[in-house]
Enzyme design. Structure first.
Site, mmCIF file in Angstrom:
data_model
loop_
_atom_site.group_PDB
_atom_site.id
_atom_site.type_symbol
_atom_site.label_atom_id
_atom_site.label_comp_id
_atom_site.label_asym_id
_atom_site.label_seq_id
_atom_site.Cartn_x
_atom_site.Cartn_y
_atom_site.Cartn_z
ATOM 1 N N HIS A 229 8.832 -65.217 19.588
ATOM 2 C CA HIS A 229 8.337 -64.131 18.732
ATOM 3 C C HIS A 229 9.281 -63.910 17.560
ATOM 4 O O HIS A 229 10.333 -63.308 17.710
ATOM 5 C CB HIS A 229 8.173 -62.850 19.550
ATOM 6 N N ASP B 275 -1.781 -51.395 29.642
ATOM 7 C CA ASP B 275 -2.230 -51.111 28.268
ATOM 8 C C ASP B 275 -3.732 -51.349 28.184
ATOM 9 O O ASP B 275 -4.444 -51.239 29.181
ATOM 10 C CB ASP B 275 -1.476 -52.030 27.307
HETATM 11 N N1 LIG Z 1 0.871 -55.196 28.755
HETATM 12 C C1 LIG Z 1 1.470 -55.344 27.573
HETATM 13 N N2 LIG Z 1 1.090 -54.553 26.552
HETATM 14 C C2 LIG Z 1 1.714 -54.748 25.368
HETATM 15 C C3 LIG Z 1 2.720 -55.684 25.158
HETATM 16 C C4 LIG Z 1 3.104 -55.570 23.795
HETATM 17 C C5 LIG Z 1 4.102 -56.375 23.044
HETATM 18 N N3 LIG Z 1 5.287 -56.472 23.807
HETATM 19 C C6 LIG Z 1 5.859 -57.760 23.971
HETATM 20 C C7 LIG Z 1 5.082 -58.863 23.418
HETATM 21 C C8 LIG Z 1 5.848 -59.681 22.723
HETATM 22 C C9 LIG Z 1 7.211 -59.200 22.695
HETATM 23 O O1 LIG Z 1 7.954 -59.992 23.535
HETATM 24 C C10 LIG Z 1 7.147 -57.805 23.236
HETATM 25 O O2 LIG Z 1 8.123 -57.534 24.177
HETATM 26 C C11 LIG Z 1 2.337 -54.561 23.242
HETATM 27 N N4 LIG Z 1 1.512 -54.104 24.200
HETATM 28 C C12 LIG Z 1 0.419 -53.150 24.103
HETATM 29 O O3 LIG Z 1 -0.726 -53.924 23.711
HETATM 30 C C13 LIG Z 1 -1.568 -53.129 22.867
HETATM 31 C C14 LIG Z 1 -1.582 -53.786 21.490
HETATM 32 O O4 LIG Z 1 -2.290 -55.010 21.592
HETATM 33 P P1 LIG Z 1 -2.934 -55.625 20.233
HETATM 34 O O5 LIG Z 1 -3.916 -54.554 19.730
HETATM 35 O O6 LIG Z 1 -3.574 -56.929 20.697
HETATM 36 O O7 LIG Z 1 -1.746 -55.820 19.293
HETATM 37 C C15 LIG Z 1 -0.931 -51.746 22.829
HETATM 38 O O8 LIG Z 1 -1.399 -50.980 23.929
HETATM 39 C C16 LIG Z 1 0.546 -52.069 23.059
HETATM 40 O O9 LIG Z 1 1.264 -50.960 23.594
HETATM 41 C C17 LIG Z 1 3.117 -56.501 26.258
HETATM 42 O O10 LIG Z 1 4.009 -57.358 26.196
HETATM 43 N N5 LIG Z 1 2.442 -56.287 27.435
#
Ligand SMILES: Nc1nc2c(c(CN[C@H]3C=C[C@H](O)[C@@H]3O)cn2[C@@H]2O[C@H](COP(=O)(O)O)[C@@H](O)[C@H]2O)c(=O)[nH]1
Length: 341
Positions: free
Chosen positions: A53, A239
């Site tokens: 990333h 999420d």
């Molecule tokens: N379960 C889970 N939910 C996560 C993340 C991430 C990003 N984090 C990691 C990812 C890469 C980096 O390594 C970060 O560490 C964002 N979200 C959630 O997603 C939603 C946004 O989605 P879209 O609208 O498609 O961008 C929003 O609720 C956001 O709160 C995760 O990793 N896991």
């Protein structure tokens, strides 16, 4: 007031009583097999967080922790009313949407000399300044801008008052316990208290608090202050993307009635029975996928390159959802507007 069930127990409680959402055993196994193929690669490793990333901090220092804290304080509700009209932030020539638009805006602000990751700045940042920092390239602003302003001021003020303005100080108070850090976060920062109720019981998914612990572990590469022996006790982050990808992969099933509601784009309120069932069953589903994956690895007696835990499975599935947006068009995500995820 009695404290809520912790995330894993909350998920089990909900999954055992859920009526409109169910975990599918066959689907769980299929996803575990998909992950088995990835288990020896770079993705299911803590170093993937930085390597995969480009917007994540390159360093593993106090400033990088400050970046993680402010990003996870604002890590909620990026979904657009209409997919084709959404907030975009261009950074170094590339346009980012959703969660990445937040990271792009933070990095853009830092490049513009705005100290957005310093608590002394965001404790008193004004709404107009927040609108400028998180401005979109399109005419669609990032959702919940007023809430973002409020939680930024609140988190900045508390970080200054209780931790000298440094999230590293908060991390060091956890004495390398992920659970202790999780509780320090929810006890001190109200916007992280992702707690609701289901069938009369108080349940907590703590989505942003758990991802803050996970990102702390990740940005420090699981070393030094980020070496948490109990990191495997952190669950996936409930999420609106993970339920969608789990349904797409067949590990989660929705009732006809719920599916029709989601296809119509109907909003679910934070704490609605069906919203809690979606989040609780998704969390429980990833726990079962992890158990199944560890069994498969055991059978293949293939030593995984590193410890497999729910955080790494979550990151992998979240990235998978990003990379398969087109394939997932047929599976709706649930629409809840809140500051918790
Ligand atoms: N379960 C889970 N939910 C996560 C993340 C991430 C990003 N984090 C990691 C990812 C890469 C980096 O390594 C970060 O560490 C964002 N979200 C959630 O997603 C939603 C946004 O989605 P879209 O609208 O498609 O961008 C929003 O609720 C956001 O709160 C995760 O990793 N896991």
């Amino acid at each position: 007031m009695d404290s809520p069930l912790p995330p894993r127990e909350s998920a089990r409680f909900v999954a055992e009583r859920s009526r409109d959402v169910a975990v599918d055993g066959e689907g769980v196994r299929r996803v575990a097999e998909l992950l088995l193929a990835a288990s020896t690669g770079p993705a299911l490793r803590v170093d993937g967080w930085r390597a995969l990333h480009e917007l994540n901090p390159r360093a593993a220092d106090e400033a990088a922790l400050g970046w993680v804290f402010v990003v996870d304080t604002l890590n909620f509700s990026f979904w657009a009313e209409q997919e084709e009209r959404k907030c975009l932030v261009t950074y170094k020539g590339k346009a980012y949407s959703g969660y990445w638009s937040l990271c792009a805006a933070v990095n853009r602000a830092l490049d513009e000399g705005i100290p957005i990751t310093s608590a002394s700045y965001y404790a008193t940042v004004t709404l107009d300044q927040v609108r400028h920092i998180f401005r979109s390239d399109t005419d669609v602003p990032m959702p919940l801008m007023e809430d973002r302003h409020r939680v930024l001021n609140e988190a900045g003020r508390i970080l200054l008052e209780k931790f000298g303005g440094s999230f590293l100080t908060c991390v060091r108070k956890s004495e390398r316990s992920a659970q202790k850090l999780l509780h320090l976060i929810v006890e001190n920062f109200p916007s992280y208290r992702d707690v609701t109720q289901f069938e009369g019981k108080r349940v907590a998914f703590y989505k942003r608090a758990q991802i803050l612990v996970a990102d702390t572990w990740s940005v420090l590469g699981g070393r030094g202050d980020g070496c948490f022996p109990d990191i495997a006790s952190i669950t996936m982050f409930a999420d609106y993307r993970l339920p969608q990808v789990l349904a797409h992969l067949g590990a989660l099933k929705y009732s006809e009635e719920l599916l029709e509601k989601l296809h119509k784009g109907e909003m679910l309120l934070y704490g609605d029975k069906q919203e809690v069932e979606i989040r609780g069953c998704s969390l429980w589903c990833v726990e079962l996928i992890r158990d199944c994956l560890l069994e498969l690895i055991e059978k293949k007696s293939e030593k995984p390159t590193a410890e497999i835990n729910s955080i790494l499975l979550d990151y992998y599935l979240w990235d998978y959802a990003r990379d398969h947006r087109e394939d997932m068009k047929g599976i709706p995500f649930h629409r809840t507007r809140c500051i918790y995820y």
